[in-house]
Scaffold this motif. Sequence first.
Motif, PDB file in Angstrom:
ATOM      1  N   GLU A   6       0.832  -1.204   0.000  1.00 23.58           N
ATOM      2  CA  GLU A   6       0.000   0.000   0.000  1.00 23.58           C
ATOM      3  C   GLU A   6       0.866   1.254   0.000  1.00 23.58           C
ATOM      4  N   LYS A   7       1.912   1.248   0.788  1.00 20.78           N
ATOM      5  CA  LYS A   7       2.818   2.384   0.851  1.00 20.78           C
ATOM      6  C   LYS A   7       3.489   2.606  -0.504  1.00 20.78           C
ATOM      7  N   ARG A   8       3.921   1.515  -1.131  1.00 21.44           N
ATOM      8  CA  ARG A   8       4.555   1.610  -2.447  1.00 21.44           C
ATOM      9  C   ARG A   8       3.586   2.180  -3.476  1.00 21.44           C
ATOM     10  N   CYS A   9       2.339   1.739  -3.457  1.00 19.82           N
ATOM     11  CA  CYS A   9       1.336   2.234  -4.407  1.00 19.82           C
ATOM     12  C   CYS A   9       1.163   3.740  -4.271  1.00 19.82           C
ATOM     13  N   ILE A  10       1.087   4.198  -3.038  1.00 22.10           N
ATOM     14  CA  ILE A  10       0.912   5.629  -2.790  1.00 22.10           C
ATOM     15  C   ILE A  10       2.155   6.406  -3.223  1.00 22.10           C
ATOM     16  N   GLN A  11       3.342   5.867  -2.938  1.00 20.28           N
ATOM     17  CA  GLN A  11       4.578   6.527  -3.358  1.00 20.28           C
ATOM     18  C   GLN A  11       4.651   6.627  -4.877  1.00 20.28           C
ATOM     19  N   ILE A  16       4.316   9.861  -9.881  1.00 16.43           N
ATOM     20  CA  ILE A  16       3.797  10.056 -11.240  1.00 16.43           C
ATOM     21  C   ILE A  16       3.074  11.395 -11.349  1.00 16.43           C
ATOM     22  N   VAL A  17       2.258  11.723 -10.362  1.00 18.71           N
ATOM     23  CA  VAL A  17       1.509  12.985 -10.400  1.00 18.71           C
ATOM     24  C   VAL A  17       2.455  14.186 -10.316  1.00 18.71           C
ATOM     25  N   GLU A  18       3.450  14.116  -9.445  1.00 17.69           N
ATOM     26  CA  GLU A  18       4.354  15.248  -9.240  1.00 17.69           C
ATOM     27  C   GLU A  18       5.302  15.471 -10.407  1.00 17.69           C
ATOM     28  N   HIS A  38       2.345  -0.517 -13.189  1.00 17.97           N
ATOM     29  CA  HIS A  38       1.032  -0.383 -13.814  1.00 17.97           C
ATOM     30  C   HIS A  38      -0.059  -0.988 -12.932  1.00 17.97           C
ATOM     31  N   ASN A  39       0.171  -2.179 -12.426  1.00 15.97           N
ATOM     32  CA  ASN A  39      -0.815  -2.816 -11.542  1.00 15.97           C
ATOM     33  C   ASN A  39      -1.024  -2.010 -10.260  1.00 15.97           C
ATOM     34  N   ASP A  40       0.060  -1.498  -9.707  1.00 10.96           N
ATOM     35  CA  ASP A  40      -0.048  -0.734  -8.471  1.00 10.96           C
ATOM     36  C   ASP A  40      -0.859   0.543  -8.654  1.00 10.96           C
ATOM     37  N   VAL A  41      -0.606   1.280  -9.731  1.00  7.99           N
ATOM     38  CA  VAL A  41      -1.254   2.583  -9.880  1.00  7.99           C
ATOM     39  C   VAL A  41      -2.618   2.522 -10.556  1.00  7.99           C
ATOM     40  N   ILE A  47      -8.310   1.091  -5.055  1.00 12.55           N
ATOM     41  CA  ILE A  47      -8.912   0.619  -3.807  1.00 12.55           C
ATOM     42  C   ILE A  47      -8.354   1.405  -2.614  1.00 12.55           C
ATOM     43  N   ILE A  48      -7.051   1.662  -2.630  1.00 11.41           N
ATOM     44  CA  ILE A  48      -6.376   2.310  -1.513  1.00 11.41           C
ATOM     45  C   ILE A  48      -6.704   3.804  -1.442  1.00 11.41           C
ATOM     46  N   ASN A  49      -6.591   4.487  -2.583  1.00 11.98           N
ATOM     47  CA  ASN A  49      -6.778   5.941  -2.619  1.00 11.98           C
ATOM     48  C   ASN A  49      -7.392   6.333  -3.963  1.00 11.98           C
ATOM     49  N   PRO A  50      -8.716   6.295  -4.093  1.00 13.23           N
ATOM     50  CA  PRO A  50      -9.366   6.569  -5.377  1.00 13.23           C
ATOM     51  C   PRO A  50      -9.074   7.967  -5.946  1.00 13.23           C
ATOM     52  N   LEU A  51      -8.930   8.961  -5.091  1.00 14.45           N
ATOM     53  CA  LEU A  51      -8.647  10.312  -5.567  1.00 14.45           C
ATOM     54  C   LEU A  51      -7.274  10.383  -6.232  1.00 14.45           C
ATOM     55  N   LEU A  52      -6.273   9.828  -5.572  1.00 17.32           N
ATOM     56  CA  LEU A  52      -4.929   9.795  -6.143  1.00 17.32           C
ATOM     57  C   LEU A  52      -4.923   8.975  -7.424  1.00 17.32           C
TER      58      LEU A  52
END
Length: 87
Positions: A6-11, A16-18, A38-41, A47-52
């Motif tokens: 989960e931490k890796r997905c958010i990182q 990518i956004v920044e 690709h799978n993570d993002v 599921i983890i952070n729909p907005l991100l």
Amino acid sequence: MIGNVEKRCIQLGHYIVETGATVRQTASVFGISKSTVHNDVTKRLSIINPLLCSEVKEVLDINKAQRHIRGGLATKEKYARKNNSMK
């Protein structure tokens, strides 16, 4: 272990956004495969952070729309180098 994923997905998503990085560029920076990125993002991050996830999707859509341009520029540079080495 799940917390690390989960931490890796958010990182990955924030990176990518920044930076506006492509999946390949992100995979290279984090030292993981582009399939994992690709799978993570796309799948896990939704599921983890729909907005991100939606922000990442916008960046990836832009990258996808521009990839033919990047490919053309790479080919142009390749032949320019080839012609310069022949002179």
